[in-house]
Scaffold this motif. Structure first.
Motif, short mmCIF file in Angstrom:
data_model
loop_
_atom_site.label_atom_id
_atom_site.label_comp_id
_atom_site.label_asym_id
_atom_site.label_seq_id
_atom_site.Cartn_x
_atom_site.Cartn_y
_atom_site.Cartn_z
N GLY A 111 0.75 -1.52 -0.15
CA GLY A 111 -0.03 0.20 -0.30
C GLY A 111 1.13 1.37 -0.70
N ASP A 112 1.83 1.67 -0.40
CA ASP A 112 2.82 2.17 -0.82
C ASP A 112 3.30 2.80 -1.64
OD1 ASP A 112 4.55 4.12 -0.34
OD2 ASP A 112 6.38 2.81 1.31
N THR A 113 2.03 3.95 -1.85
CA THR A 113 1.85 4.25 -3.72
C THR A 113 2.73 5.18 -3.63
OG1 THR A 113 -0.61 3.63 -3.45
CG2 THR A 113 0.27 5.31 -5.13
N THR A 114 3.28 5.65 -2.94
CA THR A 114 4.68 7.07 -3.39
C THR A 114 5.55 5.97 -3.90
OG1 THR A 114 3.57 8.12 -2.20
CG2 THR A 114 5.96 9.09 -2.83
N LYS A 115 6.43 4.82 -3.52
CA LYS A 115 7.05 4.04 -3.97
C LYS A 115 7.33 3.23 -5.13
CE LYS A 115 10.52 4.15 -0.20
NZ LYS A 115 10.00 5.18 0.53
N VAL A 116 5.66 3.55 -5.16
CA VAL A 116 5.57 2.52 -6.76
C VAL A 116 5.74 3.99 -7.91
CG1 VAL A 116 2.93 1.28 -7.63
CG2 VAL A 116 3.76 0.83 -5.93
N ILE A 117 5.17 4.78 -7.47
CA ILE A 117 5.07 5.72 -8.26
C ILE A 117 7.41 6.27 -8.79
CG2 ILE A 117 4.70 8.25 -8.68
CD1 ILE A 117 2.45 8.14 -7.17
N ARG A 118 7.48 6.15 -7.99
CA ARG A 118 9.60 6.24 -8.63
C ARG A 118 9.39 5.58 -8.61
NH1 ARG A 118 12.44 7.52 -3.19
NH2 ARG A 118 13.54 7.82 -4.66
N CYS A 119 9.20 3.70 -8.21
CA CYS A 119 9.48 2.36 -9.80
C CYS A 119 8.94 2.31 -10.38
CB CYS A 119 8.50 1.30 -8.26
SG CYS A 119 10.10 1.01 -6.94
N GLU A 125 1.00 5.14 -15.79
CA GLU A 125 0.77 5.25 -14.95
C GLU A 125 0.91 5.62 -13.61
OE1 GLU A 125 0.76 0.47 -12.06
OE2 GLU A 125 1.89 0.60 -14.00
N ALA A 126 2.29 6.11 -13.14
CA ALA A 126 2.73 6.82 -12.21
C ALA A 126 2.11 8.61 -12.43
CB ALA A 126 4.39 7.81 -12.70
N LEU A 127 1.86 9.31 -13.57
CA LEU A 127 0.63 9.95 -13.57
C LEU A 127 -0.68 9.94 -12.76
CD1 LEU A 127 0.91 13.25 -14.09
CD2 LEU A 127 0.11 12.31 -16.32
N SER A 128 -1.20 8.33 -13.05
CA SER A 128 -2.15 8.51 -12.77
C SER A 128 -2.76 8.74 -11.41
CB SER A 128 -2.76 7.08 -13.35
OG SER A 128 -4.49 6.89 -13.00
N LEU A 129 -1.74 7.58 -11.18
CA LEU A 129 -1.58 7.43 -9.60
C LEU A 129 -0.85 8.15 -8.96
CD1 LEU A 129 0.14 3.62 -9.56
CD2 LEU A 129 -2.01 4.63 -8.71
N SER A 130 -0.53 9.68 -9.42
CA SER A 130 0.48 10.70 -8.45
C SER A 130 -0.96 11.65 -8.31
CB SER A 130 1.49 11.42 -8.60
OG SER A 130 1.36 12.01 -11.19
N GLN A 131 -1.74 11.98 -9.20
CA GLN A 131 -2.76 12.58 -9.60
C GLN A 131 -3.75 11.93 -8.41
OE1 GLN A 131 -3.32 12.35 -13.79
NE2 GLN A 131 -2.89 14.04 -14.25
N ASP A 132 -4.41 10.94 -8.77
CA ASP A 132 -4.80 10.08 -7.28
C ASP A 132 -4.88 10.67 -6.20
OD1 ASP A 132 -6.80 9.58 -9.73
OD2 ASP A 132 -5.55 6.69 -9.44
N MET A 133 -3.19 10.19 -5.64
CA MET A 133 -3.10 10.63 -4.34
C MET A 133 -2.07 12.25 -3.90
SD MET A 133 0.75 9.11 -4.06
CE MET A 133 0.79 9.27 -2.62
N LYS A 134 -2.72 13.01 -5.35
CA LYS A 134 -2.40 14.79 -4.76
C LYS A 134 -0.75 14.44 -4.53
CE LYS A 134 -7.37 15.87 -4.44
NZ LYS A 134 -7.95 15.01 -4.66
N MET A 137 4.86 16.52 -7.28
CA MET A 137 5.71 16.35 -7.40
C MET A 137 6.52 15.22 -8.18
SD MET A 137 9.41 15.82 -4.77
CE MET A 137 8.89 14.52 -4.91
N TYR A 138 5.35 14.53 -8.07
CA TYR A 138 5.81 13.15 -9.29
C TYR A 138 5.12 13.11 -10.17
CZ TYR A 138 8.67 10.13 -5.16
OH TYR A 138 9.57 10.09 -3.96
N THR A 139 4.27 13.70 -9.75
CA THR A 139 3.14 14.63 -11.16
C THR A 139 4.04 15.12 -12.28
OG1 THR A 139 1.64 14.79 -10.20
CG2 THR A 139 1.25 15.29 -12.16
N GLY A 140 4.32 16.27 -11.39
CA GLY A 140 5.52 16.34 -12.52
C GLY A 140 6.53 15.92 -13.23
N SER A 141 7.67 15.11 -12.42
CA SER A 141 8.17 14.22 -12.80
C SER A 141 8.07 13.26 -14.11
CB SER A 141 8.90 13.38 -11.98
OG SER A 141 9.44 13.97 -10.81
N ALA A 142 6.97 12.65 -14.32
CA ALA A 142 5.66 11.71 -15.33
C ALA A 142 5.85 12.77 -15.73
CB ALA A 142 4.72 11.20 -14.37
#
Length: 544
Positions: free
Chosen positions: A72-80, A103-112, A115-120
């Motif tokens: 359930g660690d979504t932040t780490k999933v996005i980074r990977c 996928e990273a963009l979708s997950l980062s937007q879902d959890m608002k 920072m990772y939205t910008g990287s995606a």
């Protein structure tokens, strides 16, 4: 004594259950923590290997992504996903890279997570740039820049985080031939770093600066700068030398140092082969070698390298590569690049290659038409089925609502009839009680039998009422028993009368007890139901 032993047994049993629960909880938490530590170790190992062993790093990032998803660690999933997508792009696996960034963009937007939205967005911009969709690329870079500036303004992000986006925008403008605009964004990199205290290396920015100097015909300055940063990449990221040596080959070609230019182009290809990295540069390096040998009138060697350029381009970006079928929307502009290569090959009289390109063009056209037709059919079918489903769902909901309303009305009507019938029984019982009271003073055997029959009739009245109540309010007693198993049969009777909104006096007559006893019974019932002082007993029973 028996009750005391039984109580001790129950307490011991409960203590054992709690003890075992604590042990299981401890073991599960310990395994969870160990699993997370193992994944974090794999994540660090993947980062350490991403330049020298990209395949190993991709495998580890994928493994970590799946593991962190289970935890359930979504932040780490996005980074990977972002790290793996970057490596996929350098290896030419653009379909996997594209999917990973989205996928990273979708997950980062879902959890608002801005920072990772910008990287995606940065990663998607790079992919669009590889397919010469520069406007889409710049649009993604601009989204990333806006997000990062907003985070910097709110003190959530360090100022230097915009440097990477400026750097990517400089490369994009340089690829378009807009060198002044590219220089502007590269200057922004230097200025931002200086304002932040010049933390870290500027090797990548310096390498890009050297290439811009080359485009501005400052060849000696460009050569000096690139030779200065070469050592930095030899020690930190050897795979980047694919790009650096390609730049140096361009500089020496412009200096008319053919041998030196050829040497660096071949070194660039060797590094790309060794690390399987920056594969998007390989076709261009082959083409540059072809142009180089064409310029010194060696058409045979020119043809060999131009053919390799075409074949490598086709394998990386072509429709025949299954890895890239998902990104065919960026094929049109890339086809223009292929047409430019075709013209060069025609000038070198490569007849066989011309014929192959015609076949490829026709194949791409047919596949594009088939793909567009399939998409249109799928979209129409999807919207039609979705519309049908919504209409059916709406009709079903309306039917269900009407049925519920009808059932509710029937239940209301039957309860009213039941209440009316019960009130009539109460009136009859009152009359019989009055008659019984008057007859009880007379000592007569026949009259006593009559009084007994009156008492029996009262009990029969309750049974008749209870039977009718149960048939109308099916499941009422069952729900009471499931929710409050400690309630007695007398409590059930009281609940039934409360549900029908009878007064205390009417309850006393039906139950054959005094009004004070009714009040006492209601008080005890509230305690058994665990109601607070502010909660209304009648409203609570009505909801059951």
């Amino acid at each position: 004594m028996i009750n005391l032993q039984f109580l001790r047994f129950r307490l011991n049993k409960k203590a054992i259950a709690i003890f075992y629960t604590l042990i299981v909880t401890f073991v599960v938490c310990n395994l969870h923590a160990q699993n997370k530590e193992s994944l974090l170790a794999d994540f660090e190992l993947a980062k350490a290997n991403k330049y020298n062993k990209p395949d190993t790093a991709i495998y580890l990032f994928k493994k970590c992504s799946d593991g962190f998803m289970l935890l359930g660690d979504t932040t780490k999933v996005i980074r990977c996903n972002i790290e793996a997508s970057t490596l996929h792009a350098t290896k030419g696996n653009y379909s996997e890279s594209y999917d990973g960034y989205w996928e990273a963009l979708s997950l980062s937007q879902d959890m608002k997570d801005s920072m990772y939205t910008g990287s995606a967005y940065d990663g998607l911009g790079v992919l669009y740039g590889l397919y010469y969709r520069h406007q889409e690329a710049l649009a993604n870079f601009q989204k990333s820049l806006n997000i990062k500036k907003s985070l910097i303004a709110s003190k959530q992000l360090a100022t230097t985080n915009v440097v990477n986006t400026y750097y990517l925008m400089a490369i994009n403008y340089r690829d378009q031939g807009n060198y002044s605009k590219a220089q502007t964004y590269l200057d922004s990199c230097y200025i931002t770093r200086k304002e932040a205290g010049n933390v870290g290396s500027t090797s990548y920015i310096d390498a890009e600066q050297g290439y811009l100097l080359y485009h501005n015909n400052k060849l000696q300055e460009a050569e000096d700068l690139l030779l200065d940063v070469e050592q930095s990449f030899l020690s930190s990221n050897e795979s980047y030398l694919v790009i650096l040596y390609s730049f140096m080959g361009d500089i020496y070609a412009k200096m008319n140092k053919v041998d030196k230019s050829s040497e660096y182009y071949l070194k660039s290809l060797a590094i790309a082969e060794e690390f399987k990295s920056h594969q998007n540069f390989v076709p261009d390096v082959y083409k540059k070698l072809g142009d180089l040998y064409l310029s010194i009138n060696q058409p045979k060697r020119a043809y060999q390298y131009l053919e390799k350029s075409f074949n490598t381009t086709d394998s990386l970006f072509g429709v025949r590569n299954a890895n890239n079928r998902k990104v065919l929307e960026v094929k049109d502009d890339f086809r223009q690049k292929q047409e430019m290569q075709k013209e060069i090959l025609e000038q070198a009289n490569v007849t066989e290659l011309k014929q192959e390109k015609r076949i490829l063009f026709l194949r791409n056209t047919v596949l594009t038409i088939i793909l567009i037709s399939s998409i249109l059919i799928s979209v129409v079918t999807f919207f039609y089925l979705r519309h049908r489903h919504r209409v059916s769902e709406k009709i079903l909901k309306n039917k269900q609502k009407i049925k519920e309303e009808k059932n509710h009305e029937i239940l209301e009507l039957k309860n009213k009839e039941l209440t009316s019938s019960a009130l009539q029984l109460i009136e009859k019982d009152q009359l019989l009680i009055e008659i019984k009271n008057k007859l009880s003073s007379v000592k007569n055997k026949d009259l006593k039998e009559l009084i007994a029959k009156i008492n029996a009739n009262s009990k029969h009245d309750w049974k008749e009422f209870d039977t009718r109540f149960t048939s109308v309010n099916q499941g009422f007693y069952k729900s009471l028993s499931e929710k409050f198993p400690e309630l007695t049969q007398r409590d059930h009777k009281l609940c039934a009368l409360i549900k029908l909104n009878f007064s205390s006096k009417e309850m006393s007559l039906l139950l054959g007890i005094s009004i004070e006893s009714v009040h006492t019974s209601r008080y005890r019932l509230r305690q058994k139901l665990s109601l607070d002082k502010g909660e209304n007993l009648t409203e609570f029973i009505a909801k059951i």
